[in-house]
Design an enzyme around this catalytic site. Structure first.
Site, PDB file in Angstrom:
ATOM      1  N   TRP A  62      39.516  50.129  -1.581  1.00 40.84           N
ATOM      2  CA  TRP A  62      38.568  51.148  -2.017  1.00 40.84           C
ATOM      3  C   TRP A  62      38.112  51.012  -3.456  1.00 40.84           C
ATOM      4  CZ3 TRP A  62      41.614  52.842  -5.834  1.00 40.84           C
ATOM      5  CH2 TRP A  62      42.985  52.953  -5.612  1.00 40.84           C
ATOM      6  N   ASN A  63      38.692  50.088  -4.218  1.00 47.33           N
ATOM      7  CA  ASN A  63      38.437  50.174  -5.672  1.00 47.33           C
ATOM      8  C   ASN A  63      37.062  49.654  -6.107  1.00 47.33           C
ATOM      9  OD1 ASN A  63      39.291  47.593  -5.031  1.00 47.33           O
ATOM     10  ND2 ASN A  63      40.499  47.334  -6.889  1.00 47.33           N
TER      11      ASN A  63
ATOM     12  N   GLY B  15      43.774  43.891  -0.436  1.00 53.36           N
ATOM     13  CA  GLY B  15      44.413  45.210  -0.363  1.00 53.36           C
ATOM     14  C   GLY B  15      45.854  45.113  -0.796  1.00 53.36           C
ATOM     15  N   SER B  16      46.657  46.027  -0.292  1.00 51.91           N
ATOM     16  CA  SER B  16      48.046  46.112  -0.757  1.00 51.91           C
ATOM     17  C   SER B  16      48.893  44.987  -0.171  1.00 51.91           C
ATOM     18  CB  SER B  16      48.632  47.463  -0.350  1.00 51.91           C
ATOM     19  OG  SER B  16      48.680  47.550   1.060  1.00 51.91           O
TER      20      SER B  16
ATOM     21  N   GLU C 168      44.393  38.584  -0.720  1.00 46.15           N
ATOM     22  CA  GLU C 168      44.283  38.953  -2.144  1.00 46.15           C
ATOM     23  C   GLU C 168      44.982  40.290  -2.292  1.00 46.15           C
ATOM     24  OE1 GLU C 168      42.677  36.836  -4.153  1.00 46.15           O
ATOM     25  OE2 GLU C 168      42.043  35.588  -2.482  1.00 46.15           O
ATOM     26  N   LEU C 169      46.172  40.287  -2.908  1.00 52.20           N
ATOM     27  CA  LEU C 169      47.022  41.486  -2.831  1.00 52.20           C
ATOM     28  C   LEU C 169      47.236  42.143  -4.200  1.00 52.20           C
ATOM     29  CD1 LEU C 169      49.520  39.929  -0.255  1.00 52.20           C
ATOM     30  CD2 LEU C 169      47.378  41.143   0.175  1.00 52.20           C
TER      31      LEU C 169
ATOM     32  N   CYS D 120      42.743  45.285  -9.390  1.00 53.39           N
ATOM     33  CA  CYS D 120      43.926  44.464  -9.067  1.00 53.39           C
ATOM     34  C   CYS D 120      44.379  43.693 -10.292  1.00 53.39           C
ATOM     35  CB  CYS D 120      43.614  43.525  -7.916  1.00 53.39           C
ATOM     36  SG  CYS D 120      42.141  42.530  -8.196  1.00 53.39           S
TER      37      CYS D 120
HETATM   38  P1  NAD Z   1      45.389  48.960   1.756  1.00 50.06           P
HETATM   39  O1  NAD Z   1      46.237  47.769   2.001  1.00 50.06           O
HETATM   40  O2  NAD Z   1      45.966  50.293   2.016  1.00 50.06           O
HETATM   41  O3  NAD Z   1      44.037  48.900   2.621  1.00 50.06           O
HETATM   42  C1  NAD Z   1      43.134  47.823   2.515  1.00 50.06           C
HETATM   43  C2  NAD Z   1      42.337  47.723   3.805  1.00 50.06           C
HETATM   44  O4  NAD Z   1      43.206  47.333   4.862  1.00 50.06           O
HETATM   45  C3  NAD Z   1      41.670  49.011   4.255  1.00 50.06           C
HETATM   46  O5  NAD Z   1      40.379  48.704   4.732  1.00 50.06           O
HETATM   47  C4  NAD Z   1      42.576  49.472   5.388  1.00 50.06           C
HETATM   48  O6  NAD Z   1      41.929  50.282   6.342  1.00 50.06           O
HETATM   49  C5  NAD Z   1      42.984  48.158   6.003  1.00 50.06           C
HETATM   50  N1  NAD Z   1      44.220  48.179   6.789  1.00 50.06           N
HETATM   51  C6  NAD Z   1      45.275  49.022   6.699  1.00 50.06           C
HETATM   52  N2  NAD Z   1      46.232  48.680   7.604  1.00 50.06           N
HETATM   53  C7  NAD Z   1      45.770  47.601   8.259  1.00 50.06           C
HETATM   54  C8  NAD Z   1      46.321  46.757   9.275  1.00 50.06           C
HETATM   55  N3  NAD Z   1      47.529  46.959   9.801  1.00 50.06           N
HETATM   56  N4  NAD Z   1      45.584  45.709   9.705  1.00 50.06           N
HETATM   57  C9  NAD Z   1      44.362  45.454   9.169  1.00 50.06           C
HETATM   58  N5  NAD Z   1      43.803  46.213   8.214  1.00 50.06           N
HETATM   59  C10 NAD Z   1      44.495  47.275   7.750  1.00 50.06           C
HETATM   60  O7  NAD Z   1      44.907  48.814   0.241  1.00 50.06           O
HETATM   61  P2  NAD Z   1      44.113  49.896  -0.652  1.00 50.06           P
HETATM   62  O8  NAD Z   1      45.063  50.991  -0.994  1.00 50.06           O
HETATM   63  O9  NAD Z   1      42.817  50.217  -0.018  1.00 50.06           O
HETATM   64  O10 NAD Z   1      43.775  49.047  -1.966  1.00 50.06           O
HETATM   65  C11 NAD Z   1      44.585  48.963  -3.083  1.00 50.06           C
HETATM   66  C12 NAD Z   1      45.337  47.666  -3.138  1.00 50.06           C
HETATM   67  O11 NAD Z   1      44.415  46.577  -3.091  1.00 50.06           O
HETATM   68  C13 NAD Z   1      46.117  47.478  -4.414  1.00 50.06           C
HETATM   69  O12 NAD Z   1      47.413  46.989  -4.122  1.00 50.06           O
HETATM   70  C14 NAD Z   1      45.330  46.413  -5.183  1.00 50.06           C
HETATM   71  O13 NAD Z   1      46.095  45.664  -6.076  1.00 50.06           O
HETATM   72  C15 NAD Z   1      44.790  45.597  -4.069  1.00 50.06           C
HETATM   73  N6  NAD Z   1      43.626  44.820  -4.496  1.00 50.06           N
HETATM   74  C16 NAD Z   1      43.779  43.454  -4.671  1.00 50.06           C
HETATM   75  C17 NAD Z   1      42.698  42.692  -5.115  1.00 50.06           C
HETATM   76  C18 NAD Z   1      42.841  41.191  -5.316  1.00 50.06           C
HETATM   77  O14 NAD Z   1      41.823  40.518  -5.451  1.00 50.06           O
HETATM   78  N7  NAD Z   1      44.041  40.644  -5.363  1.00 50.06           N
HETATM   79  C19 NAD Z   1      41.476  43.308  -5.377  1.00 50.06           C
HETATM   80  C20 NAD Z   1      41.366  44.690  -5.207  1.00 50.06           C
HETATM   81  C21 NAD Z   1      42.452  45.434  -4.765  1.00 50.06           C
END
Ligand code: NAD
Length: 509
Positions: free
Chosen positions: A144-145, A217-218, A239-240, A273
């Site tokens: 979401w960021n 994401g996370s 990318e976590l 991130c």
């Molecule tokens: P999140 O992991 O909760 O969700 C990310 C996405 O994954 C959402 O679209 C969500 O609906 C989907 N999702 C959730 N469960 C799933 C599953 N089992 N299978 C497939 N998709 C699923 O992350 P968030 O809270 O939206 O974002 C924040 C995190 O993202 C932070 O940890 C941040 O560091 C990371 N992030 C990393 C980068 C990078 O480039 N390394 C960039 C931006 C954000």
């Protein structure tokens, strides 16, 4: 009397984080709907690949025009669902337009067949080629960021490669992703880009159906996706999360470090991130640095921005995020740290005050766990060696910054840090350099995005093609029937190509 309506389970209400008002709704797509969308994308992808990289580049450049012509509209949507300051909201469109142009123009070169030379005399009879063929459907799952930039970093190189793409934006900020795909439709481009909105289950359905998963994401979700992708034997790039260290050395320009780390830690309310999440400062400049940092941070204007660029820092995306930030700050203060400025939720919306923490220890949760909020915890260190050791003492390895008056020293330190990127005397500059890969080490991910040709080629499979260079006979030398003379000749030629010195001629020394 009005009956209480149960919450709808087939839509998501998107809310502005600053005031909680609903700004839009999106459907929750079911697993069956996702599967049907992927089937449809598969049909159109064949033609998309066939038109070639140059024609795809033309569509991408039309898409770039659409973005630039609609930048206010995009910023309005971005702001409505994130409550970003206008500056941060307006930044996303030119950045993505730049990425689109970069790949539109360069992808044809990256995708040209490679033509390696045969490695041995026997192989000289063949013409060799490596064709770069796209994974048919790529699933791009985003957080979401940066709701426009995240799709904008990963989708253009995939489309340029010849893939069809299904975007699954975050349930917290889906509207910008929906608009991204709407833009592709508005230019009349082939229907090779679609969006599936919903919660984690919709994302899981994407992973179940596509041929390549690009996830941001996370770390927790990334691991679940890696397992699901492994089960289907489809590749994924993850990318976590991060916990990026900044190292401030005694020879640094302390004014620049205090400005750069304020921005690097608090841009987008720290929900980046690669934001600075912990700072290690050499003892001799510690007091000067923290005084300047706190002065900079305390001047920041926080609030719900409009189109007037009145604020520097906005709200956090969700109430849960506020609680994580609060816990890290409260834990630190309970263990002896001090907040030089900020330190608590503001009390309205999802705002948390921009915060500088000092007297911080390596063991505290604000150093160990990803905060993803507007806090800058500072640890005093004896010297460069201790700073490097503590910076590397983390399960994450996304990026880092080094602040020093000696660039060569900065580069030397960079090579000792366990991080996918290191910026010297700056923050985020790796992300703005599309020729560089952006990928995390350790628990921060697998694979990388961007990085010039690599960004496009990762969405392709290498296809090896051999073609006779000379007229062919009825049989090749190594085909049936076997005989001793054939063996002597064929294996002798292989030996001559492979061995060193006299062994080439069958003479042992
Ligand atoms: P999140 O992991 O909760 O969700 C990310 C996405 O994954 C959402 O679209 C969500 O609906 C989907 N999702 C959730 N469960 C799933 C599953 N089992 N299978 C497939 N998709 C699923 O992350 P968030 O809270 O939206 O974002 C924040 C995190 O993202 C932070 O940890 C941040 O560091 C990371 N992030 C990393 C980068 C990078 O480039 N390394 C960039 C931006 C954000």
């Amino acid at each position: 009397m009005t009956a209480i309506q149960p919450a709808r389970t087939d839509i998501i209400e998107v809310r502005n984080p600053a005031d909680g008002l609903v700004v839009g709704t999106v459907p929750i797509h079911t697993a069956d709907e996702v599967a049907a969308t992927v089937r449809e994308l598969r049909l159109y992808q064949t033609e998309w690949e066939a038109i070639g990289a140059k024609a795809r580049g033309e569509w991408l450049l039309k898409f770039q025009d659409w973005m630039l012509d609609n930048s206010e509209r995009i910023a309005d949507v971005l702001q409505s669902e994130t409550s970003k300051p206008r500056f941060d909201a307006e930044l996303e469109t030119p950045m993505v337009a730049d990425i689109v142009g970069y790949y539109a123009k360069r992808a044809p070169g990256y995708l040209a067949d490679s033509r390696p030379h045969p490695h041995s005399p026997l192989g000289m009879t063949k013409k060799l080629a490596i064709a770069h063929r796209p994974y048919p459907v790529v699933g791009v799952i985003t957080p979401w960021n940066f709701p426009f930039t995240m799709p904008g970093m990963d989708i253009p190189p995939a489309l340029a490669a010849g893939c069809a793409v299904l975007l699954k934006p975050s349930e917290v900020t889906p509207l910008s992703g929906v608009l991204f795909v709407e833009g592709w439709k508005e230019i009349g481009a082939p229907p090779v880009l679609a969006v599936a909105t919903g919660l984690g289950a919709t994302g899981a359905a994407v992973v179940e159906n596509v041929d390549y998963v690009q996830f941001t994401g996370s770390t927790r979700t990334g691991k679940a996706i890696a397992k699901a992708a492994a089960e289907r034997l489809v590749p994924c790039s993850l990318e976590l999360g991060g916990k990026d260290p900044a190292i401030v050395l005694a020879d640094a320009d302390i004014d620049r470090a205090a400005h750069g780390i304020a921005w690097g830690g608090l841009f987008n309310s720290g929900q980046v991130c690669i934001s600075v999440e912990r700072v290690y400062v050499e003892a001799s400049v510690h007091d000067e640095f923290v005084a300047k940092l706190a002065a900079n941070v305390s001047k920041l204007r926080q609030g719900k921005d409009d189109r007037d660029f009145k604020f520097d820092v906005g709200a956090l995306a969700t109430p849960d995020q506020v609680q994580i930030v609060k816990k890290h700050v409260d834990d630190a203060i309970a263990a002896g740290a001090r907040a030089l400025t900020g330190g608590k939720p503001r009390g309205d919306g999802n705002f948390f005050e921009p915060t500088v923490l000092v007297d911080v220890e390596q063991s505290m949760s604000c150093i160990k766990e990803e905060t993803f909020g507007p806090t800058i915890p500072v640890v005093k260190v004896a010297d460069e060696a201790e700073a490097i050791r503590l910076a590397n003492d983390s399960e994450y390895g996304l990026s880092a910054t080094v602040w020093t008056g000696d660039n060569a020293r900065g580069e030397r330190i960079a090579r000792q840090l366990d991080a996918g990127a290191v910026n010297i005397n700056d923050a985020f500059s790796n992300m703005m350099s599309f020729a560089l890969p952006m990928g995390g080490w350790k628990e921060s991910g697998i694979g990388a995005r961007m990085g010039g040709a690599a960004a496009v080629l990762k969405y392709t499979r290498s296809q090896a093609i051999t073609t006779p260079r000379i007229p062919t006979a009825a049989k090749e030398l190594t085909w049936f029937p076997y005989s001793k003379p054939k063996a002597r000749f064929a294996f002798g030629a292989m030996r001559a190509g492979a061995a060193r010195g006299l062994r080439k001629f069958g003479i042992a020394r």
